[in-house]
Design a protein around this motif. Structure first.
Motif, mmCIF file in Angstrom:
data_model
loop_
_atom_site.group_PDB
_atom_site.id
_atom_site.type_symbol
_atom_site.label_atom_id
_atom_site.label_comp_id
_atom_site.label_asym_id
_atom_site.label_seq_id
_atom_site.Cartn_x
_atom_site.Cartn_y
_atom_site.Cartn_z
ATOM 1 N N ASP A 86 27.400 63.164 -104.801
ATOM 2 C CA ASP A 86 27.963 64.347 -104.135
ATOM 3 C C ASP A 86 28.713 65.235 -105.121
ATOM 4 O O ASP A 86 28.618 66.468 -105.061
ATOM 5 N N ALA A 87 29.467 64.619 -106.046
ATOM 6 C CA ALA A 87 30.200 65.406 -107.041
ATOM 7 C C ALA A 87 29.226 66.147 -107.951
ATOM 8 O O ALA A 87 29.442 67.313 -108.297
ATOM 9 N N ALA A 88 28.145 65.457 -108.351
ATOM 10 C CA ALA A 88 27.137 66.092 -109.203
ATOM 11 C C ALA A 88 26.483 67.256 -108.468
ATOM 12 O O ALA A 88 26.218 68.314 -109.058
ATOM 13 N N ARG A 89 26.246 67.068 -107.171
ATOM 14 C CA ARG A 89 25.636 68.148 -106.375
ATOM 15 C C ARG A 89 26.576 69.342 -106.246
ATOM 16 O O ARG A 89 26.139 70.497 -106.289
ATOM 17 N N SER B 155 18.054 69.505 -118.116
ATOM 18 C CA SER B 155 18.709 68.268 -118.540
ATOM 19 C C SER B 155 18.284 67.146 -117.603
ATOM 20 O O SER B 155 18.016 67.382 -116.428
ATOM 21 N N GLU B 156 18.230 65.927 -118.133
ATOM 22 C CA GLU B 156 17.903 64.793 -117.270
ATOM 23 C C GLU B 156 19.136 63.964 -116.934
ATOM 24 O O GLU B 156 19.008 62.859 -116.402
ATOM 25 N N VAL B 157 20.327 64.493 -117.256
ATOM 26 C CA VAL B 157 21.557 63.818 -116.846
ATOM 27 C C VAL B 157 22.267 64.694 -115.827
ATOM 28 O O VAL B 157 22.125 65.916 -115.829
ATOM 29 N N PRO B 158 23.035 64.098 -114.912
ATOM 30 C CA PRO B 158 23.682 64.872 -113.844
ATOM 31 C C PRO B 158 24.698 65.870 -114.378
ATOM 32 O O PRO B 158 25.214 65.725 -115.492
ATOM 33 N N CYS B 159 24.974 66.880 -113.576
ATOM 34 C CA CYS B 159 26.014 67.841 -113.923
ATOM 35 C C CYS B 159 27.333 67.106 -114.132
ATOM 36 O O CYS B 159 27.647 66.148 -113.419
ATOM 37 N N GLY B 160 28.085 67.558 -115.110
ATOM 38 C CA GLY B 160 29.347 66.907 -115.446
ATOM 39 C C GLY B 160 29.230 65.861 -116.523
ATOM 40 O O GLY B 160 30.239 65.371 -117.030
ATOM 41 N N THR B 161 28.000 65.498 -116.916
ATOM 42 C CA THR B 161 27.793 64.456 -117.922
ATOM 43 C C THR B 161 27.940 65.035 -119.322
ATOM 44 O O THR B 161 27.321 66.040 -119.654
ATOM 45 N N PRO B 162 28.777 64.417 -120.172
ATOM 46 C CA PRO B 162 28.937 64.939 -121.539
ATOM 47 C C PRO B 162 27.771 64.514 -122.421
ATOM 48 O O PRO B 162 27.137 63.475 -122.182
ATOM 49 N N PRO B 163 27.457 65.287 -123.454
ATOM 50 C CA PRO B 163 26.425 64.868 -124.398
ATOM 51 C C PRO B 163 26.941 63.755 -125.305
ATOM 52 O O PRO B 163 28.141 63.670 -125.575
ATOM 53 N N THR B 164 26.045 62.872 -125.723
ATOM 54 C CA THR B 164 26.383 61.829 -126.691
ATOM 55 C C THR B 164 25.289 61.813 -127.751
ATOM 56 O O THR B 164 24.222 62.413 -127.574
ATOM 57 N N LYS B 165 25.545 61.133 -128.855
ATOM 58 C CA LYS B 165 24.553 61.080 -129.929
ATOM 59 C C LYS B 165 23.228 60.534 -129.417
ATOM 60 O O LYS B 165 22.153 61.048 -129.744
ATOM 61 N N TRP B 166 23.287 59.483 -128.600
ATOM 62 C CA TRP B 166 22.065 58.891 -128.049
ATOM 63 C C TRP B 166 21.303 59.885 -127.189
ATOM 64 O O TRP B 166 20.077 59.986 -127.261
ATOM 65 N N ARG B 167 22.041 60.634 -126.387
ATOM 66 C CA ARG B 167 21.386 61.591 -125.485
ATOM 67 C C ARG B 167 20.752 62.745 -126.254
ATOM 68 O O ARG B 167 19.751 63.301 -125.813
ATOM 69 N N PHE B 168 21.318 63.094 -127.409
ATOM 70 C CA PHE B 168 20.660 64.102 -128.238
ATOM 71 C C PHE B 168 19.314 63.582 -128.732
ATOM 72 O O PHE B 168 18.311 64.298 -128.711
#
Length: 397
Positions: free
Chosen positions: A105-108, A239-252
């Protein structure tokens, strides 16, 4: 008046809608549970559906219990059961800290605030080229902007964050030239080459897509906030991560596979010896996508990675927009030079030569594909004029 037949049809339609809604919500939750590219989550969802898979892992079921359910839906020999249990067990360890914690719900709410929407496989806007990633394909996507108008053919322009004036000049020339030929530009919105590729595409009134490592509501890097908003307004953010998700080295690193999968071809403009852009290039090569690199001064450290690709990875040397468009299968006069091929056709062609005929058995062994897939690909490639059959076997045309 509703007849009994219509009631049955309406009930079926309502049930299908509820099933789709449950699947959509479950995939949104999975995006907050599994990291991008998690092959175990992808395989589990592919076999059971996102909703059923989520119910299982949320119920406290053991890896053995989950595999017992899984083998009812997939053909798995007894010798593979222990391996499956180990894979699912490792997955449960990775997911345990997030199961039941993910706040959809928060991501939405965050998505609604920035006008983002969720897509899942099967949706009309879903980029079919992501499916070429197989078990590493995204489970879903958060999108801002428009995907429907993006050209069928596009080029990923990537490179060093610490770009030089030479690299930036070449990037602008290539990106604007691609736009004038009707191609789209894909990149990652980073400083350096990425940002210049997006800016040049926008300045030329072209289509551009930025694939982000964090949520589409969190522009990164912060210095590109204005640019990223312009891309969202005139192109698209993915993006394939929900809104509010910070980027990380792995996600790059994981986001790079989406850049190479979305684009028809990938070009590295400038890259250091250990640049992250080489990771994008590796994904393109794995997918069988055309790969190009721009040469630079032999004394420039920011071109060392490009020279490495040209020497060791079979990248095509490109220096102009014409070269890059041709790499993507488009001629200088905007004629289509070659059809888009899927990954199986690319693997079949890689296993063939224009000099020595090869049998289906040989092509299957070299490509790592089964015989039926090879025969189907050869038939399609024959129609396209890429291969021909002789008395001694198959040849590239």
């Amino acid at each position: 008046m509703t007849t009994p037949d219509n009631r049955g049809k309406n009930a079926c339609a309502g049930e299908k809608l509820r099933d789709d809604d449950a699947e959509r919500v479950a995939r949104e939750q999975w995006l907050g549970i599994a990291e991008p590219g998690d092959s175990t989550a992808h395989s589990l969802i592919g076999a059971l559906g996102a909703s059923s898979a989520l119910d299982l892992v949320s119920s406290g079921a053991s890896a053995r219990d989950i595999v017992d359910v899984l083998v009812k839906h997939v053909d798995a020999g007894a010798e593979l059961i222990d391996d499956l249990v180990a894979l699912v067990g490792d997955g449960l360890k990775r997911w345990s800290g997030r199961i039941g914690v993910t706040d959809v719900d928060a991501a939405r709410r965050s998505a609604a605030a920035c006008d983002a929407r969720f897509l899942m496989p099967g949706d009309s806007e879903w980029p079919g080229s992501f499916d070429d990633l197989g078990e590493h394909a995204p489970l879903g996507l958060w999108v801002r902007g428009q995907l429907g108008t993006f050209p069928e053919r596009s080029v990923a322009l990537v490179g060093s964050r610490n770009s030089t004036g030479y690299g930036e000049h070449i990037t602008v020339e290539i990106a604007s030239g691609l736009v004038s030929r009707g191609l789209g530009v894909v990149s990652g919105a980073a400083y350096g080459i990425d940002g210049n590729a997006h800016r040049a595409a926008l300045a030329s009134n072209g289509e551009t897509i930025a694939i982000l490592a964090g949520g589409v509501d969190r522009p990164y890097p912060a210095g590109h906030s204005e640019l990223i908003e312009r891309i969202a307004a005139r192109g698209a953010l993915i993006s394939e991560v929900p809104c509010g998700t910070p980027p990380t080295k792995w996600r790059f690193l994981q986001r790079n596979r989406l850049i190479s999968a979305l684009a028809t071809a990938t070009v590295v403009v400038e890259a250091g010896w250990r640049s992250g852009s080489l990771n994008t290039a590796a994904h393109a090569a794995t997918l069988g996508r055309p790969l190009g690199a721009v040469p630079g001064p032999v004394t420039s450290a920011t071109s060392a990675g490009c020279h490495r690709l040209l020497r060791d990875s079979g990248a095509t040397c490109v220096t102009t927009a014409d070269n890059v468009a041709e790499l993507a299968g488009v001629g200088a006069d905007n004629d289509i030079l070659q059809p888009l091929r899927d990954w199986t056709q690319t693997r079949v062609l890689d296993a063939m030569t224009s000099r020595r005929p090869r049998s289906v058995d040989e092509i299957a062994a070299l490509s790592g594909l089964d015989h039926d897939s090879v025969r189907a690909c050869l038939g399609a490639l024959d129609v396209l004029g890429d291969v021909r059959h002789t008395a001694n076997g198959w040849l590239m045309s």
